[in-house]
Structures are given as C-alpha cells and as structure tokens.
Enzyme design. Structure first.
Site, mmCIF file in Angstrom:
data_model
loop_
_atom_site.group_PDB
_atom_site.id
_atom_site.type_symbol
_atom_site.label_atom_id
_atom_site.label_comp_id
_atom_site.label_asym_id
_atom_site.label_seq_id
_atom_site.Cartn_x
_atom_site.Cartn_y
_atom_site.Cartn_z
ATOM 1 N N HIS A 228 0.840 -1.199 0.000
ATOM 2 C CA HIS A 228 0.000 0.000 0.000
ATOM 3 C C HIS A 228 0.874 1.248 0.000
ATOM 4 O O HIS A 228 0.547 2.248 -0.610
ATOM 5 C CB HIS A 228 -0.890 0.016 1.239
ATOM 6 C CG HIS A 228 -1.988 -0.989 1.175
ATOM 7 N ND1 HIS A 228 -2.676 -1.255 0.019
ATOM 8 C CD2 HIS A 228 -2.511 -1.785 2.120
ATOM 9 C CE1 HIS A 228 -3.582 -2.174 0.266
ATOM 10 N NE2 HIS A 228 -3.497 -2.524 1.528
ATOM 11 N N ASP B 180 -19.863 -1.392 -22.548
ATOM 12 C CA ASP B 180 -21.097 -2.178 -22.664
ATOM 13 C C ASP B 180 -21.199 -2.872 -24.017
ATOM 14 O O ASP B 180 -21.682 -3.994 -24.102
ATOM 15 C CB ASP B 180 -22.322 -1.280 -22.432
ATOM 16 C CG ASP B 180 -22.625 -1.146 -20.954
ATOM 17 O OD1 ASP B 180 -22.574 -2.170 -20.248
ATOM 18 O OD2 ASP B 180 -22.887 -0.026 -20.499
ATOM 19 N N GLU C 283 -24.183 1.078 -27.404
ATOM 20 C CA GLU C 283 -23.713 0.139 -26.383
ATOM 21 C C GLU C 283 -24.337 -1.228 -26.590
ATOM 22 O O GLU C 283 -23.913 -2.216 -26.010
ATOM 23 C CB GLU C 283 -24.102 0.638 -24.986
ATOM 24 C CG GLU C 283 -23.457 1.945 -24.613
ATOM 25 C CD GLU C 283 -24.020 2.516 -23.328
ATOM 26 O OE1 GLU C 283 -23.311 2.524 -22.333
ATOM 27 O OE2 GLU C 283 -25.196 2.951 -23.331
ATOM 28 N N CYS D 167 -16.436 6.727 -26.161
ATOM 29 C CA CYS D 167 -16.253 7.202 -24.783
ATOM 30 C C CYS D 167 -16.047 6.047 -23.814
ATOM 31 O O CYS D 167 -15.907 6.252 -22.615
ATOM 32 C CB CYS D 167 -17.426 8.063 -24.344
ATOM 33 S SG CYS D 167 -18.981 7.163 -24.308
HETATM 34 C C1 PEP Z 1 -19.615 2.281 -21.874
HETATM 35 O O1 PEP Z 1 -20.462 1.411 -21.700
HETATM 36 O O2 PEP Z 1 -18.596 2.111 -22.576
HETATM 37 C C2 PEP Z 1 -19.767 3.591 -21.208
HETATM 38 C C3 PEP Z 1 -18.969 4.603 -21.492
HETATM 39 O O3 PEP Z 1 -20.719 3.693 -20.258
HETATM 40 P P1 PEP Z 1 -20.533 3.184 -18.736
HETATM 41 O O4 PEP Z 1 -19.134 2.688 -18.606
HETATM 42 O O5 PEP Z 1 -20.844 4.342 -17.881
HETATM 43 O O6 PEP Z 1 -21.552 2.086 -18.692
HETATM 44 MG MG MG Z 2 -22.327 1.911 -20.667
#
Ligand code: PEP
Ligand code: MG
Length: 852
Positions: A467, A730, A706, A777
């Site tokens: 740690h 996702d 997603e 993203c």
């Molecule tokens: C994703 O699913 O890639 C995303 C950006 O949304 P989250 O990670 O918030 O589900």
């Molecule tokens: Mg997501």
C-alpha cells in the site's frame, strides 16, 4: 529429452475433494478481507447445503480450534489445509459444532471431521460460507471446478503438485521460440491480478510458455510461480514458448504484457530499458522499483523504535480493558483517516485505511491477546506477541503479496501498541530535499508525507505491491524498496540519486552523474509541461486529420480538471452522479444548479455531452423501485428506466437544458436498443424545449452505441440522430455475452475483439454517410495501443478520463491517418483480439523505430 526450465520433477500429485456439499463461490466474494484478500492463502469457498465437514485429503489433524468451527489438516508431504466453517462463527464458542476427530488424529480422504448445525449458523453467524484454504506447502494448484454445485467427499476441487505442470496438449515439442526483452509496465508490477490475467491469456494457447527473469523462470500458466518472480515495474523479462502455436502465443502475450494486462496504467511515465546515468559500482544499491521517478536529495535515516514497556501484569482485567480501548481508538482513527481521504476524493488512500480498519475488526487478534493476558502478560506484550506471530506467519508464506500484507498488519499493530501505551503517533518533520530511509515504510507514514519536502523513499523491506508503494505513486514520490542489508550503507546526510523507475540508489554520485540526473528530472518535467501545454491545442495527425479529445466526467469538480488538462470538451458527463448514494431523487433545482455550473466551467468554446440517467439493473436506486430481475444487465436500465418514470425524466431534461446558454450542449441517451426508444426520448426533449422556448437546433441529440442492435441499425438511426458515441465497455459485454465485471472473463471481454471492431466500423460508415459524427467514450478510447486503430477507423472524437488527455493528444499527433486506415482495415480481417493486439503492438514498434 531434457526438461524445460520451468518444470520441476514430479512429486505425487495431490487432490483436494470438496469438504462439504454446496455451491462453490470465488474467494474474492467472501465478505471477509482475510479470506477475500487471501491473507491466509489461496483456496475456495463453498456455500454449504450439507451439514458434514469431511477431510478433503488424507492427513493429520494438526489443529482443531477451541471453538470447533475450524481445523487444519497437514498431509504427509507438508501441505497444510485450513477448513473454516462460516464467518464469525468463532463467536458461537463451539455451539452447533460436533467434532468427529481430535488433534493428532490421522484421517483418510472423505472421513467425517465436524458435524454442524447449518440452521443455527445461518441464524447466528455472519455467513455459513465454508472456506478451504491451502495455507502452506503448495506452490502450484489447478482449480478443477470454477463454479457450481459440488458434492462433499466426491468432487475434486483443487489439485496441486506435479500435475499442474503437466502439459495438457502436445506442448513441449517443436521449435523453441524466444521473445526479445520485454518490460513490465504495470505500476505495481505483476501482482495477483495482472498475473492472473497473464495466466488466462497463456492458457488460451497449447504451447508451453515460460517467463524468464534473469536466471529465474516461471510457467506462464501458474499465478504462484509468476508472483514468486516478484516482477516489479520496469523489470526486464523475456518469454519462450514451445509448441505448434508458439509464435502466435508470444505475439499475443507480448502485446498484453505491453498494454498492462488490463490494468489502468495511470499517469506512470513510460518504462525505459536502460540505466541512464550511472555506471555500476559498489555505491549503486539495487532494490525494487516501487514508485517511478528520479530524485536527488540527502538521506535521513529513521529508525523504527519499539517503545519500552512492562511485559508482565497482575491485573488481567485492567490490561484487557486497556487493550480493548486501544483497539477501539485505533479503529476510530483509521475510519476518520478513511473519511478524510474519501472527502478529498483520494480513493486509494481511503481504501488503505479502510483495509486497515477491517483488519482490526477481526476479533481473533483481541481474543488471542486476551488468552496471553490471562497468563500474566501485560496488554502491550500480549498484543505485540499476537501481531508478531500473525505477521511472521504471513511473511513466511510463499507469496510477495502475503509478505506485504504482513507489513499492513505490523503497521496496524504498531498503531494499537502506541495507543495501549498512551503514546501519540510520532510526528516527523523533514528538511526540504529529504530522501527518507527506513526499514519499512508504513502506509500511514506515506499518507502523512509532504512530497514537496520528502523527494524520495528508500526502504530495507517492502515491494512494489505494498500500500505504501501505491500511495507513493499517487503522490508522485520515487520509491525504491527491498534494499536489504545494503541499506546499512546509507547514513543520514548522504547525497544520493534515487531512480524509482529502475529501482536503485546511487550513493555518493559523481558531479557528472548529478548533472545527468538533474537533466533527466528536467526532461521529465519538461515533457509533462510540454504535453500539458500542447494539450490546449487541437490534436491533429501528421497528415492533418483532427480528432477531438474530450473528457469523461462525473461531477462539477471533474469539469474543472477537464479544462485544466486541455479537454476540447466533455464527451461524456455521467449524470447519474447526482442520483447515486442518496435516499431520494435530487430536486430539479439541485440538478439545474449542477448542470449550469458545469456548463459555465466549460464555457462557450467547448462542447458538453450530457448522458441522461444511466441507472437501474445492476445499479438500482431505492427511490425508483424495479422488481428483482434475474439478468439485471438485460433488464430495466438506462433509457428504458427513464422512459418508465416520465416525470423524473422530464425534470432531468429541464435541468440539463439549463446548461444550454453557457456551453455547446449536446445530449445523448444510454442503452438505446431501438428507434422507438430514441423517438420517445426525443419527444420528451422537444416538448420541454418548446416550453422553455429553446430553438430546436440549439441542442443536438444523439445515442450511445452500447447495444449491438444500435450498431446494426446505425444507418436507420443516422436519419434521426445528430451523433453517435460508442460505449465500448457495454458494447463489448453485449456483443461477446460476457459480463463486464466478471473476474474470470475480464481478459476475454476485450474491446479489441474483431466482432466489436466491426460494429464500430459499421457505425462510423453509416454515420459518416449522413454526416453525423462518431465518438468513442468507453475504456478503449483511453488505451493508447488502440489509438492508431480508432484513428484509422475514422473516429471523430475520443473521450477519456482527464489525466489521460495530454498523453492521448501527443499520441494522435504522432500518427499518420493514411497508415492508420491501412492498419484498421487489416485489423478488421483478423480472427481474434489476441491477433489484433499483436498487430497493434507491431505497428507501435515500427512507429517507434521510424521515429528514432
Ligand atoms: C460504456 O459502456 O462504454 C460507457 C462509457 O458507459 P458506462 O461505462 O458508464 O456504462
Ligand atoms: Mg455503458
């Protein structure tokens, strides 16, 4: 035939049968850090359906706990197996347990050991989960059953010994293929998690793969062997493989090792392969690279002093009370420290103090000390003895991780000892430019350090997974651990250079070396400043293609950080931050204030992409009840949930629109699977915009991609949406049907799988045909290995955590769009994520070569 280096000569393989009927549970899921953190050793847990604990193998009962809920068996070959019925069952003081054996008995595999009353345990203890832990003697084992029902005395669940080394396929034949030198890039080295990832990858191939570090080697299919190599960040290794798929295996493994085996590599600077500024000499003291960076300073040696105290007492009751109060006070102190760091959003430090508080929550320490107090020991002596005994047991286990958990225990133990003696925690003050030298650095020590004063840390013990090392890295203080007796050479006041990248300390450096080290420090500072400085400019490839670099944020505070790190905008505002961890929904006014604040922080020159509420399913909200679901990831979540609560959705929409006057507002919906869902959500927006008299073209509306259906229908969506943002986290889970949080599937749930890449390519093609922009993203956007591929797939925007922005912009600037496109079309033709990774790491190597 000669034996490959990693294969030990077989001793008789040993199997462990399930000790009780029940359902196997991964050790990580046991709600007790002693087991889930493998402080005692590795093994399995079983949620029992039966009521008889039986011997998993033949052996001798070497210990039967006085509370009769646990015993230890030792086999003739010296393997110790702890069997522990339930959690907190020690508090039942033997009630409900009927041992069928006594200490010293020899038992056969399957023989009855303890009968227990399952109902009584279920009602009176924390849990009936029964653990079988290999505490000593076994180096390698294979899990024979990963999950599901097991039958006590019949099903084999673990096997260890020679068997785990036996090749399962025609491995070991064919040409031996060797890799070039590789470097460990993980900030904590190859500790348990990345080691397990490496094993998962290695097991996909038939060839026998070996990791080499100097003279030592380890089978790439054995977590314990890999961990025994104690690989720290910056360590040089190589791989060899023999078998029909050896070349493919090495290419894939090289790539996953280079990309950090699924770990967040954070802000760590790149690992270099040469010692830059010192030649070898007796004054170069080698250790473990525990936290990166280079520093020059003067040493201050701090001795770890154990205070003096009376060891005997004739007042056991008083001593016991003293101890109890001390433990309670230390626990409070740790929880307070945890809360302070939580408030400061310093999660890693908070977690360390939480783990220490949890260690103190284990009643076994106090109970064992109490027995010693009853025998006439004073409270501090009894406590010291228990801590010394337990930490020595952990330290003796054949695992670097366990040894470092022993450090944690000693730290917690010392804290309680000071409290028992009524002493305050020592306050230390150092001069500017101090290199702190000590035997071991406790996590609490490091948390108190001021990086502006203490420029580096050097210790006799410890390693890269402690740690303390984690905290040192978060403070940006270089740290070399595990110097051993070489530490004696460092007297207070010596001038040293500390290289935390390569793990050495240079004592009495020559003037030229100091100059070189200063140059290196300056170079790093300049690189950081230069990247940050350039982060405010757009990122364009060498042939002129602009890629927007946005930030993923979850609060107003993070919006400020995004601006500071040079984000072109916010590519993903996870609006659920306002809704989580509370007992009722935020009011519209409260939401509005936050969106306005974020909008103002970003200003008119940047975009703000707000994602509407993405909760439900696996992230339920108590004030929005959803009937229990068998598959929450496939249930009422994301936009589906918002559409079921129109009032709440409309209030969120109105609040989001409040940001429109301050920034370039764009809004997207999560988890969209059909056009109908998008239309329903859009209708709500249009209505609220009309009411608020906002021009319809002022706010653009998009969807997150997603769910595979959204990618497959991208051409239809492109007629109606303004933009697409691909959530690769996702999208990968739904494309590959692999739970994104599943420990065992984590390595396979790879966003670089060609199936996911084809869906991305499909989305881009459909979107660009209608002049819609596409962003990514999800986590893939921040993986630098994937940057050329995403640029080559013509992604318009990448949105990543703010600290990654300067480096990502620098990476884009180093690319040529035409070359990236070629790379992307090759990747789309490949058959596995491993092949894609291999292609990308070759591309990276060629690029680096081209630049040098
Ligand atoms: C994703 O699913 O890639 C995303 C950006 O949304 P989250 O990670 O918030 O589900
Ligand atoms: Mg997501």
């Amino acid at each position: 035939m000669t034996q490959p280096a990693n294969v030990s000569m077989p001793s008789a393989p040993l199997s462990l049968l399930a000790p009780v009927d029940g359902v196997l549970v991964a050790l990580e899921e046991v709600p007790d850090p002693v087991f889930s953190g493998r402080l005692m050793g590795d093994g399995v847990a079983i949620d029992p359906t039966g009521t008889l604990l039986s011997a998993p193998c033949a052996g001798t009962v070497v210990q039967l706990h006085r509370a009769k809920h646990a015993l230890t068996l030792r086999t003739d070959s010296g393997v110790s197996v702890l069997l522990h019925i339930g959690l907190d069952t020690v508090t039942l003081a033997g009630s409900g347990f009927t041992p069928q054996v006594k200490e010293g008995d020899r038992v056969a595999a399957g023989q009855a050991l303890i009968e227990f009353d399952l109902d009584a345990i279920a009602q009176n203890a924390l849990s009936a989960l029964t653990m079988m832990i290999v505490t000593e003697g076994a180096q390698h084992f294979t899990f024979k059953h990963a999950a599901g029902l097991v039958k006590g005395s019949a099903d084999e669940v673990l096997r260890f010994g020679a068997e785990s080394h036996e090749p399962t396929a025609p491995a070991g034949t064919g040409e031996l293929v060797q890799s070039e030198a590789l470097f460990i890039v993980n900030p904590n080295g190859l500790h348990a998690r990345p080691a397990a990832q490496l094993v998962t990858w290695a097991k996909r191939f038939q060839s026998r793969i070996t990791l080499h570090k100097g003279q030592a080697s380890a089978a790439a299919t054995s977590v314990t062997e890999i961990m025994a190599l104690d690989l720290a960040r910056g360590d040089q290794i190589s791989l060899s493989a023999r078998g029909h798929d050896a070349k493919e295996a090495l290419a894939a493994l090289k790539s996953v090792i280079a990309s950090g085996l699924g770990e967040d590599l954070g802000k760590a600077p790149p690992v270099s392969s040469t010692r830059k500024f010192v030649s070898s000499s007796a004054d170069v003291l080698g250790g473990v690279a525990a936290a990166p960076g280079v520093a020059i300073g003067r040493t201050k040696v701090r001795a770890f002093e154990v205070p003096q105290f009376e060891t005997r007492s004739t007042r056991p009751v008083e001593e016991q009370q003293k101890l109890r109060r001390a433990i309670a006070a230390a626990e409070l102190e740790l929880k307070a420290a945890q809360a302070v760091f939580e408030q400061k959003d310093e999660t890693e430090k908070a977690q360390i103090f939480a783990a220490h508080a949890a260690l103190l929550g284990d009643d076994a320490f106090e109970r064992d000390a109490t027995f010693t107090i009853r025998d006439g020991a004073s409270a501090p002596a009894a406590w010291q003895a228990v801590i010394a005994d337990r930490s020595a047991t952990l330290a003796a286990l054949n695992s670097p991780l366990m040894r470092q958990r022993a450090d944690d225990l000693r730290d917690v133990g010392h804290r309680v000892l000071l409290k028992v003696l009524g002493l305050a925690n020592p306050v230390t003050s150092y001069e500017k430019g101090t290199v702190l030298v000590c035997d071991e650095l406790t996590p609490s020590d490091v948390a108190d350090l001021d990086p502006a004063v203490v420029v580096a840390l050097v210790t006799r013990h410890g390693g890269s997974t402690s740690h303390a090392a984690i905290i040192a890295r978060s403070l940006g203080v270089p740290y070399v651990a595990g110097l051993g007796d070489a530490l004696e050479k460092l007297a207070s006041g010596s001038e040293v250079i500390v290289d935390g990248d390569q793990g050495f300390v240079r004592l009495n450096p020559a003037a030229a070396e100091v100059e070189q080290a200063k140059g290196e420090i300056l170079r790093r500072d300049q690189l950081r400043v230069e990247r940050l400085g350039r982060a405010y400019q757009p990122a364009r490839t060498s042939d002129g293609r602009r890629v927007e670099i946005g930030a993923n944020i979850g609060s107003a505070k993070e919006a400020t950080q995004a601006v500071e790190q040079g984000a072109d905008g916010v590519g993903l505002l996870r609006s659920e931050f306002l809704f989580m961890n509370r007992r009722w929904a935020p009011s519209e006014d409260e939401q509005r204030a936050q969106f306005e604040l974020i909008g103002k922080t970003l200003g008119g020159g940047r975009t703000l992409v707000v994602r509407t509420l993405d909760v439900g399913g696996d992230k339920p909200l108590s004030y929005m009840p959803i009937a229990p679901e068998e598959n929450p990831f496939l249930g009422i979540r994301g936009l589906r949930l918002s559409l079921r609560y129109p009032e709440l959705f409309a209030a969120q929409v109105r609040a989001i629109l409040a940001a429109a006057p301050h920034t370039q507002l764009q809004v997207m919906f999560p988890m969209v699977a059909s056009l109908q869902e998008f239309r329903a959500a859009k209708a709500c927006f249009v209505e609220e915009m009309q009411k608020a008299r906002i021009a319809p073209n002022l706010v653009s509306l998009g969807i997150m991609v997603e769910v595979p259906s959204a990618a497959l229908l991208a051409d239809a969506f492109a007629n109606e949406v303004d933009f697409f943002s691909i959530g690769t986290n996702d999208l990968t889970q739904y494309t590959l049907a692999m739970d994104r949080g599943h420990a065992e599937l984590a390595a396979s749930a790879d966003a670089l799988d060609p199936a996911v890449l084809r869906l991305i390519a499909m989305t881009v093609q459909a979107a660009h045909a209608k002049k819609r922009w596409v962003g990514v993203c999800g986590g893939l956007a921040a993986e630098l290995l994937a940057t050329p591929l995403l640029v080559g797939l013509d992604i318009d925007e990448l949105s990543v955590p703010s600290p990654s922005i300067p480096e990502l912009k620098a990476a884009v600037r180093g690319l040529n769009h035409v070359a990236c496109r070629k790379l992307a079309s090759e990747a789309l033709q490949l058959g596995s994520a491993a092949q894609v990774r291999a292609l990308l790491s070759n591309f990276k190597t060629e690029e680096t070569r081209g630049q040098s």
